[in-house]
Design a protein around this motif. Structure first.
Motif, PDB file in Angstrom:
ATOM      1  N   LEU A  25      97.403 -40.950  14.924  1.00  0.00           N
ATOM      2  CA  LEU A  25      96.893 -40.216  14.261  1.00  0.00           C
ATOM      3  C   LEU A  25      94.865 -41.082  14.220  1.00  0.00           C
ATOM      4  O   LEU A  25      95.374 -42.223  14.306  1.00  0.00           O
ATOM      5  N   CYS A  26      94.334 -40.793  15.009  1.00  0.00           N
ATOM      6  CA  CYS A  26      93.141 -40.928  15.196  1.00  0.00           C
ATOM      7  C   CYS A  26      92.187 -40.497  14.185  1.00  0.00           C
ATOM      8  O   CYS A  26      92.583 -40.145  13.127  1.00  0.00           O
ATOM      9  N   ILE A  27      90.806 -41.669  14.373  1.00  0.00           N
ATOM     10  CA  ILE A  27      90.281 -42.009  12.520  1.00  0.00           C
ATOM     11  C   ILE A  27      89.700 -40.765  12.814  1.00  0.00           C
ATOM     12  O   ILE A  27      89.314 -40.373  11.445  1.00  0.00           O
ATOM     13  N   ASP A  28      89.633 -39.648  13.511  1.00  0.00           N
ATOM     14  CA  ASP A  28      88.382 -38.794  13.327  1.00  0.00           C
ATOM     15  C   ASP A  28      89.269 -37.153  13.239  1.00  0.00           C
ATOM     16  O   ASP A  28      88.630 -36.302  13.397  1.00  0.00           O
ATOM     17  N   ASP A  29      90.790 -37.826  13.156  1.00  0.00           N
ATOM     18  CA  ASP A  29      91.926 -36.016  12.717  1.00  0.00           C
ATOM     19  C   ASP A  29      91.037 -35.773  11.178  1.00  0.00           C
ATOM     20  O   ASP A  29      91.402 -36.500  10.834  1.00  0.00           O
ATOM     21  N   GLU A  30      91.542 -34.900  11.215  1.00  0.00           N
ATOM     22  CA  GLU A  30      91.546 -34.428  10.076  1.00  0.00           C
ATOM     23  C   GLU A  30      92.932 -35.087   9.013  1.00  0.00           C
ATOM     24  O   GLU A  30      92.409 -35.097   7.629  1.00  0.00           O
ATOM     25  N   GLN A  31      94.298 -35.086   9.925  1.00  0.00           N
ATOM     26  CA  GLN A  31      94.964 -36.079   9.275  1.00  0.00           C
ATOM     27  C   GLN A  31      94.903 -37.304   8.569  1.00  0.00           C
ATOM     28  O   GLN A  31      95.441 -37.609   7.658  1.00  0.00           O
ATOM     29  N   SER A  32      93.968 -38.262   9.546  1.00  0.00           N
ATOM     30  CA  SER A  32      93.639 -38.941   9.417  1.00  0.00           C
ATOM     31  C   SER A  32      92.631 -39.512   8.274  1.00  0.00           C
ATOM     32  O   SER A  32      93.159 -40.466   6.755  1.00  0.00           O
ATOM     33  N   THR A  33      91.923 -38.758   8.065  1.00  0.00           N
ATOM     34  CA  THR A  33      91.554 -38.214   6.582  1.00  0.00           C
ATOM     35  C   THR A  33      92.267 -37.902   5.502  1.00  0.00           C
ATOM     36  O   THR A  33      92.522 -38.361   4.421  1.00  0.00           O
ATOM     37  N   GLN A  34      93.587 -37.177   5.013  1.00  0.00           N
ATOM     38  CA  GLN A  34      94.177 -36.699   3.893  1.00  0.00           C
ATOM     39  C   GLN A  34      94.572 -38.450   4.014  1.00  0.00           C
ATOM     40  O   GLN A  34      95.172 -38.119   2.885  1.00  0.00           O
ATOM     41  N   VAL A  35      94.964 -38.610   5.209  1.00  0.00           N
ATOM     42  CA  VAL A  35      96.054 -39.522   4.857  1.00  0.00           C
ATOM     43  C   VAL A  35      95.531 -40.642   4.180  1.00  0.00           C
ATOM     44  O   VAL A  35      96.039 -41.739   3.217  1.00  0.00           O
ATOM     45  N   LEU A  36      94.164 -41.237   4.320  1.00  0.00           N
ATOM     46  CA  LEU A  36      93.715 -42.708   3.585  1.00  0.00           C
ATOM     47  C   LEU A  36      93.101 -42.317   2.229  1.00  0.00           C
ATOM     48  O   LEU A  36      93.254 -42.657   1.519  1.00  0.00           O
ATOM     49  N   GLN A  37      92.754 -40.801   1.597  1.00  0.00           N
ATOM     50  CA  GLN A  37      92.235 -40.226   0.839  1.00  0.00           C
ATOM     51  C   GLN A  37      93.660 -40.247   0.064  1.00  0.00           C
ATOM     52  O   GLN A  37      94.093 -40.776  -1.328  1.00  0.00           O
ATOM     53  N   ALA A  38      94.898 -39.760   0.367  1.00  0.00           N
ATOM     54  CA  ALA A  38      95.820 -39.521  -0.376  1.00  0.00           C
ATOM     55  C   ALA A  38      96.546 -41.321  -0.657  1.00  0.00           C
ATOM     56  O   ALA A  38      97.423 -41.523  -1.669  1.00  0.00           O
ATOM     57  N   LEU A  39      96.437 -42.013   0.128  1.00  0.00           N
ATOM     58  CA  LEU A  39      96.249 -44.140  -0.032  1.00  0.00           C
ATOM     59  C   LEU A  39      95.512 -44.709  -0.542  1.00  0.00           C
ATOM     60  O   LEU A  39      95.445 -45.817  -0.719  1.00  0.00           O
ATOM     61  N   SER A  40      94.526 -43.788  -1.440  1.00  0.00           N
ATOM     62  CA  SER A  40      93.023 -44.552  -1.912  1.00  0.00           C
ATOM     63  C   SER A  40      93.415 -44.999  -3.318  1.00  0.00           C
ATOM     64  O   SER A  40      92.806 -45.435  -3.346  1.00  0.00           O
ATOM     65  N   SER A  41      94.765 -44.488  -3.258  1.00  0.00           N
ATOM     66  CA  SER A  41      95.209 -45.256  -5.223  1.00  0.00           C
ATOM     67  C   SER A  41      96.442 -46.057  -4.907  1.00  0.00           C
ATOM     68  O   SER A  41      97.073 -46.132  -3.893  1.00  0.00           O
ATOM     69  N   ASP A  42      95.890 -47.171  -6.096  1.00  0.00           N
ATOM     70  CA  ASP A  42      96.879 -48.203  -6.390  1.00  0.00           C
ATOM     71  C   ASP A  42      98.460 -47.594  -6.420  1.00  0.00           C
ATOM     72  O   ASP A  42      99.663 -47.784  -5.665  1.00  0.00           O
ATOM     73  N   THR A  43      98.068 -46.215  -6.746  1.00  0.00           N
ATOM     74  CA  THR A  43      99.829 -45.598  -8.165  1.00  0.00           C
ATOM     75  C   THR A  43     100.286 -45.213  -6.078  1.00  0.00           C
ATOM     76  O   THR A  43     101.381 -45.154  -5.988  1.00  0.00           O
ATOM     77  N   SER A  44      99.121 -44.238  -4.896  1.00  0.00           N
ATOM     78  CA  SER A  44     100.119 -43.808  -4.045  1.00  0.00           C
ATOM     79  C   SER A  44     100.437 -44.877  -2.879  1.00  0.00           C
ATOM     80  O   SER A  44     101.701 -44.462  -2.551  1.00  0.00           O
ATOM     81  N   GLN A  45     100.201 -45.840  -3.447  1.00  0.00           N
ATOM     82  CA  GLN A  45     100.338 -46.972  -2.268  1.00  0.00           C
ATOM     83  C   GLN A  45     101.893 -47.154  -2.449  1.00  0.00           C
ATOM     84  O   GLN A  45     102.868 -47.626  -1.666  1.00  0.00           O
ATOM     85  N   ARG A  46     101.706 -47.565  -4.275  1.00  0.00           N
ATOM     86  CA  ARG A  46     103.589 -48.105  -4.502  1.00  0.00           C
ATOM     87  C   ARG A  46     104.499 -47.041  -4.609  1.00  0.00           C
ATOM     88  O   ARG A  46     105.764 -47.441  -4.098  1.00  0.00           O
ATOM     89  N   ILE A  47     104.003 -45.949  -4.575  1.00  0.00           N
ATOM     90  CA  ILE A  47     104.986 -45.037  -4.432  1.00  0.00           C
ATOM     91  C   ILE A  47     105.413 -44.550  -3.350  1.00  0.00           C
ATOM     92  O   ILE A  47     107.134 -44.976  -2.351  1.00  0.00           O
ATOM     93  N   PHE A  48     104.567 -44.520  -1.725  1.00  0.00           N
ATOM     94  CA  PHE A  48     104.998 -45.179  -0.841  1.00  0.00           C
ATOM     95  C   PHE A  48     105.399 -45.585  -0.368  1.00  0.00           C
ATOM     96  O   PHE A  48     106.813 -45.576   0.770  1.00  0.00           O
ATOM     97  N   ARG A  49     105.298 -47.161  -0.425  1.00  0.00           N
ATOM     98  CA  ARG A  49     106.063 -48.124  -0.102  1.00  0.00           C
ATOM     99  C   ARG A  49     107.691 -47.740  -1.085  1.00  0.00           C
ATOM    100  O   ARG A  49     108.714 -48.626  -0.372  1.00  0.00           O
ATOM    101  N   THR A  50     107.681 -47.618  -2.032  1.00  0.00           N
ATOM    102  CA  THR A  50     108.821 -47.893  -2.408  1.00  0.00           C
ATOM    103  C   THR A  50     109.863 -46.191  -2.095  1.00  0.00           C
ATOM    104  O   THR A  50     111.167 -46.340  -1.486  1.00  0.00           O
ATOM    105  N   LEU A  51     109.274 -44.927  -2.098  1.00  0.00           N
ATOM    106  CA  LEU A  51     109.696 -44.116  -0.729  1.00  0.00           C
ATOM    107  C   LEU A  51     110.213 -44.507   0.478  1.00  0.00           C
ATOM    108  O   LEU A  51     110.652 -44.308   1.153  1.00  0.00           O
ATOM    109  N   ASN A  52     109.421 -45.333   1.063  1.00  0.00           N
ATOM    110  CA  ASN A  52     110.164 -46.312   2.351  1.00  0.00           C
ATOM    111  C   ASN A  52     111.260 -46.980   2.680  1.00  0.00           C
ATOM    112  O   ASN A  52     111.518 -47.414   3.582  1.00  0.00           O
TER     113      ASN A  52
END
Length: 154
Positions: A25-52
């Motif tokens: 994904l490149c920074i100017d992709d629409e999905q990149s914006t969604q990824v960055l927004q989805a990981l913008s909170s500490d809770t989202s990051q903790r959930i993401f790490r846990t599920l990985n």
């Protein structure tokens, strides 16, 4: 009459499987914006790490992170819409309620902080890098880089 939970699987049978070819994904992709927004909170990051680390139901994630099911559900929805997690399996509660089991998608994502015009050169460089260290080490290297980026405990 047998209990509902005994007729239906109450434990997930999901495993994490990774493709050897990540999606760029490149920074100017629409999905990149969604990824960055989805990981913008500490809770989202903790959930993401846990599920990985291990596939889990929303209730298991909430218990693991000592968070509300409502909060976890909100973040799971955002992470799924961004393509960072996916439903790997379903199981059933003791009451017979269907529960989704979340984990990472098969295809790992690599986020490049450059424009998509640079993608062909980056892809070629990445393939050379992958060939030099071996494809099995690439997802590990990416995971370690993401952990450092998001401040995961090592």
């Amino acid at each position: 009459m047998p209990e509902m939970g005994r007729l239906l699987p109450t434990t997930p049978d999901a495993t994490i499987e990774r493709s050897e070819e990540p999606r760029l994904l490149c920074i100017d992709d629409e999905q990149s914006t969604q990824v960055l927004q989805a990981l913008s909170s500490d809770t989202s990051q903790r959930i993401f790490r846990t599920l990985n680390e291990e596939p889990m139901t929303p209730r298991d994630v909430a218990d693991e992170l000592d968070s509300s099911l409502q909060s976890v559900g909100y973040h799971l929805e955002n992470l799924e819409e961004a393509g960072l997690i996916t439903v790997l399996d379903t199981c059933y509660s003791e009451k017979g309620q269907e529960m989704k089991v979340y984990g990472p998608p098969r295809e790992p994502l690599v986020l490049f902080f450059g424009p998509s015009d640079d993608q062909p050169g980056l892809t070629a460089a990445f393939e050379r890098f992958a060939g030099a260290i071996g494809l099995t080490a690439v997802p590990l290297a990416i995971g370690q880089a993401l952990a450092r980026l998001f401040g995961a405990d090592e």
